[in-house]
Design an enzyme around this catalytic site. Sequence first.
Site, short mmCIF file in Angstrom:
data_model
loop_
_atom_site.label_atom_id
_atom_site.label_comp_id
_atom_site.label_asym_id
_atom_site.label_seq_id
_atom_site.Cartn_x
_atom_site.Cartn_y
_atom_site.Cartn_z
CB CYS A 57 -1.42 50.68 0.48
SG CYS A 57 -1.71 50.83 -1.30
CG HIS A 95 -3.71 54.76 0.54
ND1 HIS A 95 -2.87 53.72 0.87
CD2 HIS A 95 -4.33 55.12 1.70
CE1 HIS A 95 -2.97 53.47 2.16
NE2 HIS A 95 -3.85 54.30 2.68
CG ASP A 105 -5.39 52.99 5.53
OD1 ASP A 105 -4.80 51.91 5.30
OD2 ASP A 105 -5.11 54.06 4.96
#
Length: 687
Positions: A276, A334, A357
């Site tokens: 991530c 995250h 994202d």
Amino acid sequence: MDVFKVSTVNLQQVQNQTRHKTEGLSSSTLVLRRGQVFTLAINYEGRAFDPLKEKMVFRIILGPLSVDVPVSTSGQPSLTQWTAVLERSATGPTAPRALSVSLSSPASASIGVYTLEMIVETRQGVKTHSVGQITLLCNPWSQADSVYLQSEDLRTEYVRSDIGVLYKGSPYSVFPRPWALDQYEKGILDICMKLLQLSPQHQADMRRDLQNRNNPVYIGRVISAMVNANDDKGVVMGKWEGDYKDGVNPSTWTGSGDILKKWAETKFSPVKYGQCWVFAAVMCTVMRALGIPTRIITNFNSAHDTDGNMVIEEYYDEKGKKLEMSSDSIWNFHVWVESWMKRPDLGQGYDGWQVLDATPQEPSGAYFRCGPASVKAVYQRRVEAQYDVPFVYAEVNADVRIKIVKNGKVLSTSVDKRRVGPLICTKSPGSTRMQDVTSQYKNESGKRRTDAPSPAPTCKGTAVSFKLLKPPVLGENISFNITIVNNEAAPKQLKKHVNAQNKVYNRNPTDTFWQVHDDIQIGPNQTVTAKHEICFKDYMQKEAAEDTLVSLAVVIEDVNSQERVLAAEEFNICSPTLTVQVQNESCVNINAPQAATVSFVNPFDTAVCGQLTICGSGLMEQKAQMCVTIQPRETMRKPVNFTPKMAGCKMLSASLVLTNPPAVLHGFTTFNVQHLNMDVQQVKKCL
């Protein structure tokens, strides 16, 4: 007969890029920001240009789109259309034979690589001159641009800075992770533009894609999908388990430049591998290069809600082992990005920071991407607002339903409304300190303190909790106490089950690596405390990583009533850090050789070996890499020389990838690089 004849056209790259604040961006073209004037110098032969006798037109070409812009002798630049104005015409026998023309693009022009042609019509005919190419970017300095950001300090931080610091770990133990954004590295801007060209949207309908590129909302969705390689010719392939022998361990990347260059050099094959923070950091580089203010965000205890009910189901067996019974999960952390833009599609009140994202989690509109989701819409729980607000809302606000099960039967259920999203943070502008932005996503009543564990669970007068005796450090044993309280006026016979599992940050734990089971006799209103230790060899990972995470759970079973109470916590093992020191840090000058030292004290009882990498965007043309072996308790000191090529706040970082024990260590320092003629008192030092 004497005639006007164009000889050359000068794009005046240095002057224009300085005015447009694009100096340092490496491209084969002139790099400009939309909605702002730039000037061209037209050198000619023969007599001076006469607008009554000649007509001059600039043709602006973007793929199949083009516009002809006549040169006028008067007028003002327009924010809504392309304009070209003749600034001056030198005359006289000794004057330079040159014209200066000011061109301006609309503040809503599509970003991309444009071709410029100049057409001169005379009585003798029409002649077309090739002027060159320009790369047009968004312009956060222009009030008319939809990415306008009012503060100069914030524009410097979120557009021009190439220093990346992101945060990892757990909400109780946050550590900074350096990242070189590298938007000024050679060829990076051209690669970012190529990323747009290779998108499925561009391949399917070039004209429509180019027209839509005037909108940062559209650009953000395209880039969010293209940074991952799941369903297009995107940049990074994700991998979260197993070995990385056919690629690069995600923990060992030091910056975006290597990843983007590798993608281009391999004819746009996916780069292996990312997780991530890699997806987010690469996206931050691309968005800043395109002129869209962007920052990297970490959400701790981030929920991945796969079924959209905004509830995360967690299952444990009766002995405290976390079970794989739900597709939902809670990531220890995250990382995504926020980009600054207007949102006219949502109505008033939703401009500003938008979540984007690039980590491939769930499809959005047929592609693996997420956002832009207005942070203000997330705060207000406007789950009907596009794009992907419900998913982001769940990431920071989902309830956690915890169940203890045995043979398919639920023995107990509890709900935690505060575990998810207790801390959301980013790098502070002009500093490497952490900035807490949790309150922008959720109101104070939804926040949980990040310096204390959850309240001790109870069942009919029995309470259990555990406490780490000291912060866990890689190479040392994990020491903790378990405290059991009998709040009833009768003795009890209890069973204690303690379970430890290794954890990958983005999913449920793997198999149990350590466990203890005891019978306990506890008297009326008595408190019992038991100390436990987990040895380093028990939790040591097989693959080198910068995140060593442990999931620890204890279940207390009342033998008579068969009731059970569970306490669980997930935490990271702190890794040693490298120390990076720059000599004479207060007077580092551009183009002047400098020296630094990277040091590390080996805290382990055995010798360690690995590869040390030192890098600095704008400081070193190539990374310094060396193999090192360090004896127990020995101090390693490695010198490094560099010559800064860019002024401003810069970062020198180092990473050490160890093979025994497998670990990735980091260290960094930031400092200001000055122009030699700059008064030191005028330099704003970076912290």
